[in-house]
Write a protein that holds these residues in place. Structure first.
Motif, PDB file in Angstrom:
ATOM      1  N   HIS A  96       0.853  -1.207   0.000  1.00 16.54           N
ATOM      2  CA  HIS A  96       0.000   0.000   0.000  1.00 16.54           C
ATOM      3  C   HIS A  96       0.879   1.243   0.000  1.00 16.54           C
ATOM      4  O   HIS A  96       2.114   1.150   0.073  1.00 16.54           O
ATOM      5  N   LYS A 133       2.642 -12.285  12.888  1.00 18.45           N
ATOM      6  CA  LYS A 133       1.343 -11.643  12.621  1.00 18.45           C
ATOM      7  C   LYS A 133       0.164 -12.621  12.725  1.00 18.45           C
ATOM      8  O   LYS A 133      -0.976 -12.236  12.485  1.00 18.45           O
ATOM      9  N   THR A 141      -1.755  -3.045   6.077  1.00 13.58           N
ATOM     10  CA  THR A 141      -2.228  -4.308   5.486  1.00 13.58           C
ATOM     11  C   THR A 141      -3.396  -4.855   6.298  1.00 13.58           C
ATOM     12  O   THR A 141      -4.402  -5.304   5.741  1.00 13.58           O
ATOM     13  N   THR A 142      -3.280  -4.762   7.628  1.00 12.25           N
ATOM     14  CA  THR A 142      -4.378  -5.222   8.494  1.00 12.25           C
ATOM     15  C   THR A 142      -5.666  -4.481   8.166  1.00 12.25           C
ATOM     16  O   THR A 142      -6.741  -5.082   8.063  1.00 12.25           O
ATOM     17  N   PHE A 155      -3.291   3.756   6.313  1.00 12.29           N
ATOM     18  CA  PHE A 155      -2.851   2.671   5.437  1.00 12.29           C
ATOM     19  C   PHE A 155      -2.111   1.592   6.229  1.00 12.29           C
ATOM     20  O   PHE A 155      -1.087   1.870   6.866  1.00 12.29           O
ATOM     21  N   ASP A 191       5.693   3.557  13.366  1.00  8.39           N
ATOM     22  CA  ASP A 191       4.995   2.653  14.303  1.00  8.39           C
ATOM     23  C   ASP A 191       5.992   2.038  15.278  1.00  8.39           C
ATOM     24  O   ASP A 191       5.611   1.241  16.125  1.00  8.39           O
TER      25      ASP A 191
HETATM   26  N1  LIG Z   1       1.004   3.665   6.716  1.00  9.79           N
HETATM   27  C1  LIG Z   1       2.348   3.577   6.714  1.00  9.79           C
HETATM   28  N2  LIG Z   1       3.101   4.698   6.540  1.00  9.79           N
HETATM   29  C2  LIG Z   1       4.450   4.634   6.550  1.00  9.79           C
HETATM   30  N3  LIG Z   1       5.161   3.505   6.726  1.00  9.79           N
HETATM   31  C3  LIG Z   1       4.452   2.364   6.899  1.00  9.79           C
HETATM   32  C4  LIG Z   1       3.024   2.326   6.900  1.00  9.79           C
HETATM   33  N4  LIG Z   1       2.619   1.042   7.099  1.00  9.79           N
HETATM   34  C5  LIG Z   1       3.736   0.308   7.222  1.00  9.79           C
HETATM   35  N5  LIG Z   1       4.836   1.088   7.113  1.00  9.79           N
HETATM   36  C6  LIG Z   1       6.223   0.647   7.202  1.00  9.79           C
HETATM   37  O1  LIG Z   1       6.426  -0.326   6.185  1.00  9.79           O
HETATM   38  C7  LIG Z   1       7.272  -1.373   6.672  1.00  9.79           C
HETATM   39  C8  LIG Z   1       6.560  -2.706   6.550  1.00  9.79           C
HETATM   40  O2  LIG Z   1       5.484  -2.703   7.471  1.00  9.79           O
HETATM   41  P1  LIG Z   1       4.367  -3.859   7.458  1.00  9.79           P
HETATM   42  O3  LIG Z   1       4.638  -4.822   6.387  1.00  9.79           O
HETATM   43  O4  LIG Z   1       4.163  -4.311   8.855  1.00  9.79           O
HETATM   44  O5  LIG Z   1       3.109  -3.009   7.012  1.00  9.79           O
HETATM   45  P2  LIG Z   1       1.703  -2.939   7.717  1.00  9.79           P
HETATM   46  O6  LIG Z   1       0.775  -2.369   6.691  1.00  9.79           O
HETATM   47  O7  LIG Z   1       1.854  -2.230   9.017  1.00  9.79           O
HETATM   48  O8  LIG Z   1       1.344  -4.459   7.981  1.00  9.79           O
HETATM   49  P3  LIG Z   1       0.381  -5.048   9.104  1.00  9.79           P
HETATM   50  O9  LIG Z   1      -0.904  -4.280   9.039  1.00  9.79           O
HETATM   51  O10 LIG Z   1       0.276  -6.486   8.690  1.00  9.79           O
HETATM   52  O11 LIG Z   1       1.145  -4.840  10.394  1.00  9.79           O
HETATM   53  C9  LIG Z   1       7.629  -1.007   8.107  1.00  9.79           C
HETATM   54  O12 LIG Z   1       8.867  -0.303   8.139  1.00  9.79           O
HETATM   55  C10 LIG Z   1       6.519  -0.063   8.520  1.00  9.79           C
HETATM   56  O13 LIG Z   1       6.981   0.826   9.509  1.00  9.79           O
END
Ligand SMILES: Nc1ncnc2c1ncn2[C@@H]1O[C@H](COP(=O)(O)OP(=O)(O)OP(=O)(O)O)[C@@H](O)[C@H]1O
Ligand SMILES: O=P(O)(O)O[C@@H]1O[C@H]([C@H](O)CO)[C@@H](O)[C@H](O)[C@@H]1O
Length: 162
Positions: free
Chosen positions: A42, A73, A153-154, A151, A123
């Motif tokens: 995303h 996860k 994935t969850t 944004f 995060d």
């Molecule tokens: N909305 C976001 N904005 C900026 N960085 C992000 C965002 N979502 C995730 N990241 C970063 O992208 C990298 C991969 O994160 P990850 O794959 O856990 O994404 P996620 O969408 O948070 O997944 P999940 O929802 O499964 O935890 C990490 O460094 C995380 O900090």
């Protein structure tokens, strides 16, 4: 090399990554690193990867294996298997290398590759970022990129379920 061949060639084993990064370093190039599951891509991922790529000449992404992702996860994850997630990441213009790691954390990968810059999304706090101490002790930089609100994935999975 044809574009279609370039993409899978960016997916490396740890040994291949060490060798290729050594080649880059011989020419004085710098390396930035980020890691994650990158399950359903995303715009937050794209922002984080772009921020990380902007910090060095080459961007290396540590990608959690399927087994590592399940432990982290939950059993319902990942949605996309490790080869698919690696290929999607490797097809991005700003990504130069993808290395899949089996462990719960990328610590071994980070201490082996010794990136000049380590980036994680907001995060995480500095204290929570695996490898931060080691990268800074080796003279590298650790950056926390802002979160693109709304944004994850969850969140995408949740929307698809509702
Ligand atoms: N909305 C976001 N904005 C900026 N960085 C992000 C965002 N979502 C995730 N990241 C970063 O992208 C990298 C991969 O994160 P990850 O794959 O856990 O994404 P996620 O969408 O948070 O997944 P999940 O929802 O499964 O935890 C990490 O460094 C995380 O900090
Ligand atoms: O995709 P995520 O959940 O942001 O990635 C995790 O990041 C963890 C982080 O590096 C801890 O500081 C890491 O330990 C975990 O293996 C996932 O890559």
């Amino acid at each position: 090399m044809r574009k279609a061949d370039i993409i899978p060639a960016r997916i490396c084993t740890l040994n291949e990554a060490v060798h290729r990064i050594n080649q880059w370093r011989i020419t004085g190039k710098t390396v930035s690193f980020t890691n994650g599951v990158f399950d359903i891509l995303h715009r937050g991922h794209i922002f984080s990867l772009s921020q990380t790529a902007a910090e060095a000449d080459y961007l290396v992404v540590g990608l959690n294996s399927d087994a590592s992702t399940k432990r982290l996860k939950g059993d319902s994850r990942p949605v996309n298997d490790e080869q698919s997630r690696a290929l999607v990441l490797a097809s991005l213009l700003m990504v130069d290398m993808v290395v899949i790691f089996e462990e719960d954390t990328p610590l071994n990968l980070i201490t082996t590759l010794q990136p000049d810059v380590l980036v994680k999304g907001g995060d995480y706090t500095l204290e929570q970022i695996v490898g931060a101490k080691e990268v800074m002790a080796a003279g590298g930089k650790v950056i926390i990129n802002p979160i693109v609100e709304g944004f994850s994935t969850t969140g995408i999975i949740g929307k698809m379920k509702s």
